[in-house]
Design an enzyme around this catalytic site. Structure first.
Site, PDB file in Angstrom:
ATOM      1  N   TYR A   1      -2.732  -3.039  11.946  1.00 19.72           N
ATOM      2  CA  TYR A   1      -1.463  -2.643  11.325  1.00 19.72           C
ATOM      3  C   TYR A   1      -1.732  -2.338   9.863  1.00 19.72           C
ATOM      4  CZ  TYR A   1       3.330  -3.244   9.463  1.00 19.72           C
ATOM      5  OH  TYR A   1       4.541  -3.066   8.824  1.00 19.72           O
TER       6      TYR A   1
ATOM      7  N   ASP B   1      -8.704  -1.680   5.094  1.00 22.32           N
ATOM      8  CA  ASP B   1      -7.391  -2.257   4.801  1.00 22.32           C
ATOM      9  C   ASP B   1      -7.588  -3.766   4.682  1.00 22.32           C
ATOM     10  OD1 ASP B   1      -4.037  -2.117   6.254  1.00 22.32           O
ATOM     11  OD2 ASP B   1      -4.934  -3.403   4.726  1.00 22.32           O
TER      12      ASP B   1
ATOM     13  N   LYS C   1      -0.859  -8.923  -0.789  1.00 25.19           N
ATOM     14  CA  LYS C   1      -0.724 -10.352  -0.536  1.00 25.19           C
ATOM     15  C   LYS C   1      -1.329 -11.230  -1.637  1.00 25.19           C
ATOM     16  CE  LYS C   1      -0.498  -9.367   4.403  1.00 25.19           C
ATOM     17  NZ  LYS C   1       0.823  -9.803   4.888  1.00 25.19           N
TER      18      LYS C   1
END
Ligand code: KE4
Length: 436
Positions: free
Chosen positions: A149, A244, A277
């Protein structure tokens, strides 16, 4: 489990109220507990390794806001930095020194990255990295992998089509077919598929985007042969390899997952990296970066447009900087890795005692487990694991004050605030929950 008598409401009442004014009662779907059933817990406050819901129930938190809270909640140095930044101004819409300082702190830990652009979410970072890869190469097609994702930008909301290297089709309503017609969706860890795709379409591929350790299918590592070949094929065909690391970045190691692969594959590094994050420490902040040559295609230098009102926000930047300063201290990741490993190895031991098929893995402060007798290597296998058993285990743990990710395809996170006693409490809860 300690219970504070503070609540003037219940989770159910809070959920009903929220559902009246917010779709599904949540601002991000996974929070609604749809995969596991039951009533989501409405959190009133957090401290260290713990959350408290509106009923005053305490939970040992293994989500940590889906990764950012690597120090635990309410770290004094972070709160001090955020408070000071807020007192100096919440947002200017003008450059600040702190943005360069945060960029320097990221670049210092990631050898392949010479420049970064700060944005406000992982979705924004992934979307922008894709646009930049396409602009830098002049190509439209790109490869992603089922189970990875990369945020909810249209071109990335795609799942595998039938057969080999066919164009994916949208996973979401509202995404027109022609927006995803350049998105090739392959099977993670499938060497044959990347060989064939590059052999037939390599000259048209702008980039390959992947999670190096896939936390969106719980915890699946890219194999060394797969990653080695991916790097070779991207180099051979002029495609950019985009990591990612929104979830794995500064979470699995100070140098992120790419430092783990650099130890296994001599000279390895991706061409671009996406972070989020942890680098925001719980505030809205993400980034994407790469070589100066690639980043020079970005506005205002080059023709690839990208912008953001709150990009590099001073309060978020202060939070990220304070977080990175703490995790950069000597021994931080060694201690965090050992604590996380003690959790997953302990769970494996308890599962074995209960005769439950179980596999687990962890790297740094990120972990995953499966009700399956071996570690899955791709999304299809993850989705064959025992969902019913997971859901029973999830609720069994929740009822015993342990808050795991409410979906079997999500990873878990340990913070520096989790103590050996918290791990013991978790394992005691698991001894009962494995038998449900
Ligand atoms: P955000 O837009 O949610 O900040 O980041 C998107 C994203 C991009 N790349 C990776 C590897 C990610 O894991 C994420 C977001 N992760 C999910 C957890 N699976 C966030 C939780 C949520 O969607 O509420």
């Amino acid at each position: 489990m300690s219970t504070e008598v503070r609540s003037e409401t219940s989770n159910a009442a809070a959920f009903a109220r929220a559902q009246a004014v917010i779709p599904g009662g949540v601002n991000s779907p996974v929070r609604a507990f749809r995969a596991v059933g039951g009533t989501p817990r409405f959190i009133r406050r957090a401290q260290g390794a713990y959350l408290w819901d509106v009923e005053g129930q305490r939970y040992i938190d293994y989500i940590g806001s889906w990764g950012p809270m690597i120090l635990g909640h309410g770290h004094p140095a972070v709160l001090e930095a955020v408070t000071k930044a807020a007192m100096d101004g919440l947002s200017f819409g003008a450059p600040t020194e702190a943005e360069a300082e945060l960029a320097e702190a990221i670049i210092a830990q990631v050898p392949g990255v010479e420049q970064v652009r700060l944005v406000s979410s992982g979705t924004e970072a992934g979307m922008s990295a894709l646009r930049l890869a396409r602009g830098a190469t002049g190509r439209h097609k790109f490869i992603k992998f089922e189970g990875c994702y990369h945020g909810h930008a249209d071109a990335l909301l795609v799942k595998a089509g039938s057969g080999l290297a066919t164009f994916g089709f949208p996973t979401s309503a509202g995404v027109p077919e022609d927006v995803v017609k350049h998105t090739l969706v392959l099977e993670y860890n499938n060497l044959a598929q990347i060989e064939e795709t590059f052999a037939t379409q390599g000259h048209e591929i702008a980039c390959v985007m992947l999670e190096p350790i896939a936390g969106n299918m719980n915890f699946v590592r890219a194999s060394v042969p797969f990653m080695t070949r991916l790097r070779e094929l991207c180099t051979q065909h002029g495609a950019l390899l985009v990591f990612d690391e929104v979830m794995s970045g500064f979470r699995v190691a100070l140098g992120s997952a790419q430092s783990v692969y650099a130890r296994l594959i001599p000279g390895f590094r991706p061409d671009m990296s996406v972070f989020g994050k942890v680098i925001g420490g719980g505030m809205p902040l993400a980034a994407f970066g790469g070589s100066k040559d690639v980043m020079a295609h970005l506005a205002p230098l080059g023709p690839v447009y990208q912008a953001g009102t709150l990009s590099g926000n001073p309060v978020a930047t202060a939070c990220g900087l304070a977080t990175l300063k703490e995790i950069s201290k000597p021994g931080f990741f060694e201690a965090l890795s050992a604590r996380t490993r003690s959790l997953v190895d302990g769970l494996a031991g308890v599962a074995a005692e209960a005769g439950v098929p179980f596999s687990r893995d962890s790297e740094g402060g990120m972990f995953g487990f499966f009700f399956f007798d071996q570690l899955p290597q791709n999304y299809a296998t993850v989705m064959t694991t025992d969902k019913e058993r997971f859901n029973r285990f999830f609720h069994g743990m929740l009822d015993r004050g342990v808050y795991l990710a409410p979906a079997l395809y999500e990873a878990g996170f340990v913070s520096a605030a989790h103590t050996p006693a918290d791990i013991d409490t978790t394992l005691q809860a698991a001894r009962e929950a494995f038998r449900l």
